[in-house]
Scaffold this motif. Structure first.
Motif: not given
Length: 248
Positions: A21, A25, A29, A39, A111
């Motif tokens: 993950h 990004l 981030a 998340r 974002a």
């Protein structure tokens, strides 16, 4: 992303998934524990352990940076492959945070439109969440964000399911707190530990053994109307019993 991460022989499944993950990004981030916990379904402890695994294996680096005035931020550097050089680094820029030793990484403006925060509910769902939300009235250091209230509510429900009164739960969570001048930087983790470590056993089935039934009920003496405790509904108080004993 290479198979060296996806097929890593020693990383846990949580660490591999988190590493994948993070590598997906963009630069800048937000990869704080709080953001990652919001998340994913895993809790803070699992997320922290997974991040620590990635640090040990060289996929992440943490750099503590002074910001002045006793404040610090953490700059996190992600490597596509450990040891592959500076060209593979993707850094997260730090931003000042009010409390020392707590850092918030920069979240790029683009974002924000991709991951909008979930609106706060207008009412807390159930007595467990209500109990957690009210802890700040006992000690202001136990002020919880509503997301933490929702996350910890199932742990409080486990106490209530074991026939622990809400007042007793509050007493246990707020007993022997640090001195008032000592801040509690992470009240959610503090309460999570107490809820887990101090969880009482379930009450055994069946009637209690002799001697632990609790205090006898109050009854009124027929001789003097004095109230006293006895399990014998026909009993009289001690003074009246002495008067009934014939003199020798």
């Amino acid at each position: 992303m290479g198979n060296h991460l996806a097929q890593h022989p020693s990383l846990s499944a949580a660490a591999i998934g988190l590493g994948v993950h993070i590598q997906s990004l963009p630069e800048g981030a937000d990869v704080t524990v709080k953001t990652l916990t919001n998340r994913f379904k895993e809790g803070e402890i699992t997320i922290r352990r997974a991040l620590n695994e990635l640090v040990v294996e060289g996929y992440l680096e943490r750099h503590r940076m002074p910001l002045g005035g006793g404040r610090f931020a953490t700059r996190i550097v992600s490597y596509d492959k450990p040891g592959c050089g500076l060209s593979a680094r993707r850094a997260v820029e730090p931003v000042a945070e009010a409390e020392a030793e707590i850092a918030i990484e920069y979240v790029p403006e683009e974002a924000l439109s991709e991951d909008l925060p979930t609106p706060e509910p207008t009412a807390l769902p159930g007595p467990a969440a209500d109990l957690l939300a009210r802890l700040r009235t006992v000690d202001s250091r136990l002020l919880l964000p509503w997301r933490e209230v929702l996350r910890l509510a199932p742990a409080v429900e486990a106490w209530l399911a074991r026939e622990v009164a809400p007042a007793q739960v509050v007493r246990t969570l707020t007993a022997a707190l640090p001195p008032a001048h000592v801040p509690i930087h992470h009240p959610g983790r503090f309460l999570e530990y107490r809820l887990s470590a101090l969880l009482p056993p379930r009450l055994p089935a069946g009637p209690p053994p002799p001697g632990v039934e609790g205090p006898a009920p109050l009854i009124t003496c027929d001789g003097c109307d004095r109230a006293f405790r006895s399990r014998d509904a026909e009993a009289v108080c001690g003074d009246c019993r002495e008067e009934q004993v014939p003199a020798v």
